[in-house]
Write a protein that holds these residues in place. Structure first.
Motif, mmCIF file in Angstrom:
data_model
loop_
_atom_site.group_PDB
_atom_site.id
_atom_site.type_symbol
_atom_site.label_atom_id
_atom_site.label_comp_id
_atom_site.label_asym_id
_atom_site.label_seq_id
_atom_site.Cartn_x
_atom_site.Cartn_y
_atom_site.Cartn_z
ATOM 1 N N LEU A 264 0.896 -1.127 -0.172
ATOM 2 C CA LEU A 264 -0.048 0.108 -0.031
ATOM 3 C C LEU A 264 0.826 1.313 -0.170
ATOM 4 O O LEU A 264 0.401 2.359 -0.760
ATOM 5 C CB LEU A 264 -0.897 -0.004 1.074
ATOM 6 C CG LEU A 264 -1.984 -1.225 1.133
ATOM 7 C CD1 LEU A 264 -2.687 -0.952 2.496
ATOM 8 C CD2 LEU A 264 -2.761 -1.164 -0.034
ATOM 9 N N ILE A 265 2.098 1.084 0.617
ATOM 10 C CA ILE A 265 2.969 2.355 0.522
ATOM 11 C C ILE A 265 3.242 2.673 -0.712
ATOM 12 O O ILE A 265 3.334 3.793 -1.407
ATOM 13 C CB ILE A 265 4.362 2.076 1.385
ATOM 14 C CG1 ILE A 265 3.796 2.230 3.055
ATOM 15 C CG2 ILE A 265 5.160 2.953 1.268
ATOM 16 C CD1 ILE A 265 4.998 1.631 3.986
ATOM 17 N N ARG A 266 3.691 1.551 -1.434
ATOM 18 C CA ARG A 266 4.232 1.617 -3.156
ATOM 19 C C ARG A 266 3.048 1.922 -3.962
ATOM 20 O O ARG A 266 3.386 2.672 -4.949
ATOM 21 C CB ARG A 266 4.903 0.418 -3.246
ATOM 22 C CG ARG A 266 6.055 -0.448 -2.535
ATOM 23 C CD ARG A 266 6.982 0.858 -1.877
ATOM 24 N NE ARG A 266 7.491 1.569 -3.101
ATOM 25 C CZ ARG A 266 8.540 1.313 -3.846
ATOM 26 N NH1 ARG A 266 9.112 0.054 -3.864
ATOM 27 N NH2 ARG A 266 8.735 2.150 -4.756
ATOM 28 N N ILE A 267 1.856 1.507 -3.734
ATOM 29 C CA ILE A 267 0.737 2.195 -4.385
ATOM 30 C C ILE A 267 0.547 3.540 -4.178
ATOM 31 O O ILE A 267 0.375 4.313 -5.143
ATOM 32 C CB ILE A 267 -0.564 1.250 -4.284
ATOM 33 C CG1 ILE A 267 -0.562 -0.237 -4.575
ATOM 34 C CG2 ILE A 267 -1.750 1.936 -4.714
ATOM 35 C CD1 ILE A 267 -1.286 -1.098 -4.421
ATOM 36 N N ASN A 268 0.093 3.827 -2.947
ATOM 37 C CA ASN A 268 0.172 5.360 -2.440
ATOM 38 C C ASN A 268 -0.264 5.360 -1.191
ATOM 39 O O ASN A 268 -1.160 4.432 -0.651
ATOM 40 C CB ASN A 268 -0.953 5.994 -3.175
ATOM 41 C CG ASN A 268 -0.918 7.577 -3.141
ATOM 42 O OD1 ASN A 268 -0.954 8.051 -1.851
ATOM 43 N ND2 ASN A 268 -0.766 8.201 -4.330
ATOM 44 N N PRO A 269 0.682 6.203 -0.309
ATOM 45 C CA PRO A 269 0.325 6.187 1.124
ATOM 46 C C PRO A 269 -0.887 6.184 1.631
ATOM 47 O O PRO A 269 -1.596 6.196 2.597
ATOM 48 C CB PRO A 269 1.543 6.908 1.656
ATOM 49 C CG PRO A 269 2.382 7.010 0.761
ATOM 50 C CD PRO A 269 1.673 6.967 -0.800
ATOM 51 N N ASN A 270 -1.687 6.981 0.590
ATOM 52 C CA ASN A 270 -3.194 7.424 0.888
ATOM 53 C C ASN A 270 -4.162 6.140 1.030
ATOM 54 O O ASN A 270 -5.265 6.230 1.657
ATOM 55 C CB ASN A 270 -3.596 8.658 -0.121
ATOM 56 C CG ASN A 270 -3.856 7.872 -1.459
ATOM 57 O OD1 ASN A 270 -3.690 6.868 -1.771
ATOM 58 N ND2 ASN A 270 -3.991 8.994 -2.466
#
Length: 296
Positions: free
Chosen positions: A177-183
């Protein structure tokens, strides 16, 4: 040939049920230029891993790459162009940890498969551990919205070959999820399954626990994901760059034992390459390991 309104409606419902809701507030055009270029991101880390009450020096590697996955079978597709609606794009993290305990080594690997554009939990997570006493393998598969079924194959008598199930978030999917987007990270209190690596070290039963998640600013260009479990026995911190592609710079896992002593395992990045590693399997390609500062 004419298609009736009812038939068309059924087709649209079927397609909607396959795709599901999409992730929002993400520029997937820019995202795809990095992640859909046909290469993987490989980063190496100096590792300090606590085991048997002592810190061990070792090495960790994170491999992030996108793949076309089967919704039904939850495996990488051999012929994605023929898969139709069964195809779903995922980002895969392979995390390896290698270290030595006394005379014998540990080789561990964690794999996490998380949908990229569709807003779903990770479809599959598995972990293996090999050392001179024997080896174990654990896998969990997403069966519905937030329900997982898992199996463990172990040489330990009390674990044996067993199955389990749970509902909630998984600690291991936070890396993707960090790599996809931290949001995409769930903030606040959540019901969470601790990492499969953590279970391997502790041999705890597979059960979720309340955890509190927050993202902190630690410098002008770096953020930190912090996960604190309600039991007070485990805290995970992952440092990553604030800007896309949100590269991971290191992490720290703190475990408080029953007697109050604290064990802190940690990793710090030492190398990074973007490369199609699956094609670099000749002797002449071994220089790439040196460029990543790999020792194991």
């Amino acid at each position: 040939m004419r298609i009736s309104f009812v038939s068309l409606s059924l087709v649209l419902i079927f397609l909607a049920s396959c795709s599901g809701p999409q992730r929002k507030e993400i520029d997937f055009d820019a995202w795809g230029k990095y992640w859909f270029q046909g290469k993987a991101e490989i980063s190496s880390f100096d590792l300090t891993q606590y085991r048997y009450g002592e810190p061990r020096t070792g090495e960790a590697v994170l491999i992030f790459v996108t793949e076309e996955f089967s919704r039904k079978n939850q495996v990488k597709l051999d012929q994605p162009e023929k898969a139709g609606t069964d195809k779903i794009s995922v980002i895969k993290m392979n995390q390896t940890r290698d270290f030595v305990t006394g005379i014998y080594p540990y080789h561990m690997m964690l794999s996490v498969f998380t949908p990229t554009k569709e807003k779903k939990h990770s479809l599959k997570i598995n972990a293996s551990s090999q050392e001179w006493c024997g080896h174990t393998f654990t896998q969990i598969n997403l069966k519905s919205k937030d329900s997982y079924q898992g199996k463990i194959f172990s040489y330990f008598e009390k674990e044996g070959d067993d199955s389990f199930s749970f509902k909630g978030w998984t600690e291991d999917e936070l890396w993707n999820l960090i790599r996809i987007n931290p949001n995409q990270i769930p903030i606040g209190s959540v019901n969470m399954m601790p990492s499969l690596f953590y279970q391997r070290f502790t041999h705890d039963e597979f059960k979720t626990e309340e955890a509190f998640i927050r993202v902190l600013d630690v410098s002008n260009n770096r953020s930190q994901l912090e996960v604190t479990y309600s039991s007070g026995s485990r805290v995970l911190k992952i440092d990553f760059e604030k800007e896309f592609p949100y590269q991971i710079m290191g992490w720290e896992e703190s475990q408080t034992k029953a007697d109050g002593t604290k064990e802190i395992s940690k990793a710090k990045r030492k190398g990074l390459k973007i490369v199609d590693y699956w094609t670099r399997n000749k002797v002449e390609d071994e220089f790439l390991r040196r460029e990543l500062n790999l020792n194991y």
